[in-house]
Design an enzyme around this catalytic site. Structure first.
Site, PDB file in Angstrom:
ATOM      1  N   TYR A  50       0.852  -1.197   0.000  1.00 55.43           N
ATOM      2  CA  TYR A  50       0.000   0.000   0.000  1.00 55.43           C
ATOM      3  C   TYR A  50       0.880   1.237   0.000  1.00 55.43           C
ATOM      4  CZ  TYR A  50      -3.718  -3.122   1.716  1.00 55.43           C
ATOM      5  OH  TYR A  50      -4.632  -4.132   1.867  1.00 55.43           O
ATOM      6  N   ASP A  51       0.356   2.332  -0.533  1.00 58.02           N
ATOM      7  CA  ASP A  51       0.978   3.631  -0.304  1.00 58.02           C
ATOM      8  C   ASP A  51      -0.123   4.685  -0.256  1.00 58.02           C
ATOM      9  OD1 ASP A  51       3.847   4.917  -0.238  1.00 58.02           O
ATOM     10  OD2 ASP A  51       2.529   6.301  -1.291  1.00 58.02           O
ATOM     11  N   THR A  52      -0.001   5.615   0.679  1.00 53.48           N
ATOM     12  CA  THR A  52      -1.036   6.638   0.857  1.00 53.48           C
ATOM     13  C   THR A  52      -0.441   8.034   0.666  1.00 53.48           C
ATOM     14  OG1 THR A  52      -2.246   5.211   2.389  1.00 53.48           O
ATOM     15  CG2 THR A  52      -2.771   7.550   2.461  1.00 53.48           C
TER      16      THR A  52
ATOM     17  N   GLY B 104      -2.838   3.552  -2.920  1.00 47.42           N
ATOM     18  CA  GLY B 104      -2.596   2.522  -3.923  1.00 47.42           C
ATOM     19  C   GLY B 104      -2.558   1.179  -3.238  1.00 47.42           C
TER      20      GLY B 104
END
Lengths: 200, 200
Positions: free
Chosen positions: A70-72, A107
């Site tokens: 994940y990436d925020t 993501g």
């Protein structure tokens, strides 16, 4: 309610992501991703997804399980906000977000053996109250903001800033829940089809 | 960021409300309300607010501080859902909510000496995924649903059910954060004006 249909690795050491994944009954082990988090060269709208892909692919080359990365990131007035580098940077971010709408992009990427199985992103609109300088000063002295995209965490003291959200709340925490459940189900179908096709 | 500008009593023993109030830096002590939670005779749209008023007024007659009371109800297809009475009732509620939009109403009331200072409600739209019977069976056997309006808690396993929210997320947990901050500020102004007017 399926509990994880295959062994899963989470490519994140974020305690927030681990807490949400545990909360919804998904079992996993953690391997930290070790890759570049810079998004300067990436299209702002796709940056979170590209960074999630990098993390998942990198970790999946170190193990045999399916890996979820994940990436925020926060997008406000066409500016992409990652984690603040210092107090001044955090204050600038929060002043930008005050009394305004921004979007939180997370993501999500599932990968195995260095190959992307699927990749997507979730976007949530967040509306901040008008923040006073006194509030910001109090916040900066009481909150750990350095590891938070946009310098706030909705599940901590930052809850005070948020008037309303439109979309997946857990996406703002950093782990979109229903998108994750859908992605795991889709991934299970992909792996099942491959098994039937290749007999492996 | 003001921390509570006056001594506050929370008329609720809900651990969720206490956790959110603590999270946003508000200090309080708890006195449990002891009043009728039935909403059969009340207009559905106003029921949560009326019940919050009853709680705040009842507790405020027992102490000198300002008291804040809350009540949370779920409204779906014109049916008002409180806490389920048993497993079958919980299953019926969740089947009604599945693959549909509902609204969560939380009433908030501030009272002192048996008199309402202000009263309001917050409404949040919540959209559930399509829930399978297998999910519901798993949920019912793993979750404490009996003390939750609509039989789910978004901050627990019930997070899996929620596709998106539109409005205040914390309202769905049972304590609307920005509405509470606004109400405390407004209450402080009311008390301040009275003090100036009556010199008490």
């Amino acid at each position: 309610m399926e509990i994880t249909p295959f062994p899963l690795v989470l490519a994140s050491t974020s305690p927030r992501r681990q807490q949400v994944l545990t909360q919804i009954g998904i079992k996993y082990r953690v391997i930290a991703a070790d890759c570049e988090e810079s998004f300067a060269e990436i299209d702002a709208y796709k940056a979170a997804q590209v960074l999630a892909e990098r993390k998942a692919v990198q970790v999946s080359s170190q193990c045999s399980e399916v890996v979820v990365g994940y990436d925020t990131l926060v997008l406000c007035e066409a500016k992409l906000l990652g984690k603040p580098v210092d107090e001044q940077d955090a204050l600038n971010m929060l002043r930008l977000l005050s009394n305004r709408e921004h979007s939180v992009h997370t993501g999500i990427c599932l990968a195995q053996n260095g190959e992307i199985l699927l990749s997507d992103q979730e976007i949530t609109q967040v509306f901040f109250r008008n923040l006073t300088e006194a509030e910001l000063t109090f916040y900066i002295s009481h909150e750990h903001y350095l590891d938070k995209a946009g310098a706030y965490a909705i599940q901590n003291l930052g809850a005070r800033f948020v008037k309303r959200v439109n979309g997946c709340y857990f996406n703002v925490v950093g782990l979109p829940v229903s998108k994750t459940i859908e992605a795991l189900e889709q991934c299970w179908r992909i792996l099942h089809e491959r098994k039937n096709t290749f007999g492996t």
